[in-house]
Design a protein around this motif. Structure first.
Motif, PDB file in Angstrom:
ATOM      1  N   GLU A  43       1.164  -0.915   0.388  1.00 19.06           N
ATOM      2  CA  GLU A  43      -0.280   0.153  -0.089  1.00 19.06           C
ATOM      3  C   GLU A  43       0.926   1.734   0.413  1.00 19.06           C
ATOM      4  O   GLU A  43       0.889   2.491  -0.580  1.00 19.06           O
ATOM      5  N   ARG A  46       2.272   2.286  -2.833  1.00 16.83           N
ATOM      6  CA  ARG A  46       1.212   2.813  -3.849  1.00 16.83           C
ATOM      7  C   ARG A  46       1.920   3.899  -4.305  1.00 16.83           C
ATOM      8  O   ARG A  46       1.152   5.194  -4.582  1.00 16.83           O
ATOM      9  N   GLN A 175      -5.423   4.524  -7.919  1.00 12.53           N
ATOM     10  CA  GLN A 175      -5.982   3.534  -7.262  1.00 12.53           C
ATOM     11  C   GLN A 175      -5.314   3.945  -5.839  1.00 12.53           C
ATOM     12  O   GLN A 175      -5.721   4.079  -4.899  1.00 12.53           O
ATOM     13  N   GLN A 176      -3.716   4.948  -6.076  1.00  6.84           N
ATOM     14  CA  GLN A 176      -3.996   5.753  -4.960  1.00  6.84           C
ATOM     15  C   GLN A 176      -4.900   6.799  -4.611  1.00  6.84           C
ATOM     16  O   GLN A 176      -4.848   6.540  -3.193  1.00  6.84           O
ATOM     17  N   ASN A 179      -6.852   4.219  -2.213  1.00  6.64           N
ATOM     18  CA  ASN A 179      -6.487   3.755  -1.493  1.00  6.64           C
ATOM     19  C   ASN A 179      -6.922   4.856  -0.333  1.00  6.64           C
ATOM     20  O   ASN A 179      -6.556   4.570   0.995  1.00  6.64           O
ATOM     21  N   GLN A 182     -10.311   4.776   0.959  1.00  2.85           N
ATOM     22  CA  GLN A 182     -10.551   3.091   1.782  1.00  2.85           C
ATOM     23  C   GLN A 182      -9.762   3.883   3.011  1.00  2.85           C
ATOM     24  O   GLN A 182     -10.311   3.616   4.676  1.00  2.85           O
ATOM     25  N   ARG A 183      -8.038   4.558   3.530  1.00  2.00           N
ATOM     26  CA  ARG A 183      -8.184   4.650   4.540  1.00  2.00           C
ATOM     27  C   ARG A 183      -9.205   5.704   6.193  1.00  2.00           C
ATOM     28  O   ARG A 183      -9.091   5.606   6.682  1.00  2.00           O
ATOM     29  N   ASP A 193     -15.801  -0.513  -2.632  1.00  5.05           N
ATOM     30  CA  ASP A 193     -14.725  -1.273  -3.366  1.00  5.05           C
ATOM     31  C   ASP A 193     -16.065  -1.233  -4.320  1.00  5.05           C
ATOM     32  O   ASP A 193     -17.000  -1.004  -4.626  1.00  5.05           O
TER      33      ASP A 193
END
Ligand SMILES: Nc1ncnc2c1ncn2[C@@H]1O[C@H](COP(=O)(O)OP(=O)(O)O)[C@@H](O)[C@H]1O
Ligand SMILES: [Mg+2]
Length: 489
Positions: A43, A46, A175-176, A179, A182-183, A193
């Motif tokens: 992660e 990324r 993607q970053q 992420n 997501q965090r 997702d």
């Protein structure tokens, strides 16, 4: 060069990986794999490179490239040495200091040529990636930004002073960005997702977050943040900003104090919540107030306040507590006033019932563009609740409950104004009758494209709530406020 090592202090949990850090920064040994989980490493790798401009941004490009190159090297060295999961357990300031030490060592060992300023910038960037929300961090730190709108990795817009503008913030790739989303949402125990691509969350500071991810969003994850303002605007400030005239503000204070039932109507971001918060300032201190919100934004100053918040369903789709559940429950809590942050659906029926069953002075906000539209929105929200009531009855309920509609608007020049203070007077046949106590008259546009206008009264001298004002001994103040208003020509 390792002089700072001693500053770590004895017995801190960070010590262990600091030791590893310095070993591996002298690039020979690899850190023991047990020290970190491969997922964390993946992660953070990324996350490594950020803010690469999508278009060659003319003269800065060369410097940028080498900066990002250096950054990604330092970053790789850093994540090879530290345990991310340990780091996240530390107090952010401590963690930042640790990262600072390690990064400085890495720069020294690897012999990167950097100025002090560049080094500081690099450090900030890296800390933001490791500890926070990456490229979003500088935007989150700014108090003047009201909204942050990220449209995929390459485009981020912000709203400053009512105007939407593109910011220079970029993410390395979708993607970053995902992420980081997501965090954010994982902090409230949720996940975003492909299988659950829509998610609401909140930042620790109270900012509201919405994420909608591919495949629903076609151009990458879309992240929208409504920043939480710690210092809510006061009515005085609204006057200074021109959102309302001084007599208009006086009128609102009286309306708030004498327990009129109020609906604040307006579009998204028009200032409804701000206004609601202002009005609650004029509630007497001895009243028991219950607030119901989707996410707590109101900041009531009174001592006797109960704050309630709805709950979304969990990952399994269970456990949802709706606004309707809350408002219904409120009625059993002996409230004197009920305040609903945002009325969106059938809970309007419960709020209206509260309003006409002795909880005078209740308030709520509704999304609508004019007082008239607000009335019809209420009708349709009641219908949404499946109450099979004749239209006339529904209107009678509304007329019997709502005293005042205050309309907030964000005008086309970005300014926010209170455009109507309207009384709900009664029914004529099947039609609800209203009268405007105050309106905002737009007169034109100045040379800079700013709208010019003023707040005026419609010439009415006795509002319907006059008797109520007299009951609270406010009729002189009310008369003065109305007298002080310019009359619409
Ligand atoms: N009159 C005003 N002038 C300038 N900014 C305002 C005004 N009223 C509200 N704001 C700002 O606008 C943003 C949105 O306000 P908010 O009350 O949350 O809107 P809503 O509840 O209608 O979505 C907030 O950042 C708030 O501080
Ligand atoms: Mg709001």
């Amino acid at each position: 060069m390792f002089g700072k090592r001693g500053s770590t202090g004895e017995g801190r949990p960070i010590q262990e990986f600091r030791a590893i850090a310095l070993e591996t920064a002298l690039p020979m040994h690899a850190a023991p794999d047990a020290a970190r989980s491969p997922r964390d490493v993946a992660e953070i790798k990324r996350l490594a490179v950020v803010e690469q401009p999508s278009k060659p941004a003319a003269p800065q490009r060369e410097k940028n490239e080498s900066y990002y190159d250096t950054k990604s090297q330092v970053f790789t060295a850093l994540i090879d040495t530290i345990d991310l999961s340990q780091l996240s357990k530390l107090d952010p300031d401590v963690a930042r200091e640790e990262i600072r030490d390690i990064v400085n060592d890495i720069i020294a060992i690897k012999n990167f040529a950097m100025s002090i300023a560049e080094q500081e910038e690099l450090l900030d960037d890296i800390c933001n990636d490791v500890l926070g929300y990456g490229p979003l961090e500088p935007l989150l730190a700014r108090d003047d930004i009201a909204d942050i709108m990220v449209n995929g990795a390459r485009k981020t817009y912000i709203e400053v002073l009512g105007k939407v503008q593109e910011s220079s913030v970029r993410f390395r790739d979708n993607q970053q960005l995902l992420n980081i989303c997501q965090r954010i949402v994982s902090q409230v125990g949720r996940r975003v997702d492909e299988s659950s691509p829509i998610c609401d969350a909140r930042l620790p500071d109270g900012s509201r977050v919405n994420v909608i991810a591919p495949p629903l969003a076609l151009d990458g994850p879309i992240l929208t943040i409504r920043k939480f303002k710690k210092d809510k605007l006061t009515l005085d400030q609204l006057v200074r900003l021109g959102a309302i005239s001084p007599p208009g503000a006086e009128l609102l204070q009286i309306i708030g104090r004498v327990r009129c039932n109020i609906v604040i109507s307006g579009g998204t971001g028009s200032g409804k919540t701000t206004l609601l918060n202002c009005l609650t300032n004029y509630i007497d201190r001895d009243e028991r107030i219950i607030t119901c919100e989707d996410s707590a934004e109101l900041q009531l100053q009174q001592p006797h306040v109960v704050r309630l918040e709805t709950r979304p369903a969990n990952l399994e789709g269970e456990g949802e507590i709706t606004m309707r559940d809350l408002v219904k429950n409120c009625l059993r809590m002996r409230p004197e006033r009920i305040i609903v942050g945002e009325v969106r659906g059938p809970e309007v029926f419960d709020l209206l019932s509260a309003m006409n069953t002795g909880h005078d002075g209740s308030m709520g906000t509704i999304h609508a563009n004019s007082p008239r539209e607000c009335l019809s929105r209420m009708e349709s929200m009641i219908a949404m609740g499946g109450f099979a009531l004749p239209q006339r009855t529904v209107r009678e309920i509304i007329v019997g409950s709502v005293d005042i509609i205050i309309q907030a608007a964000r005008l086309r020049d970005g300014s926010r104004r209170i455009t109507h203070v309207t009384e709900v007077v009664g029914m004529e046949g099947d039609v609800i009758i209203t009268q405007d106590l105050m309106v905002y008259d737009i007169e034109g546009e100045d040379a800079n494209g700013r709208l010019v206008g003023k707040h005026v009264s419609t010439g009415l001298s006795r509002p319907k709530f006059w008797d109520r004002a007299r009951y609270y001994n406010e009729e002189h103040r009310l008369a003065q406020a109305i007298d002080a208003m310019e009359v619409q020509s």
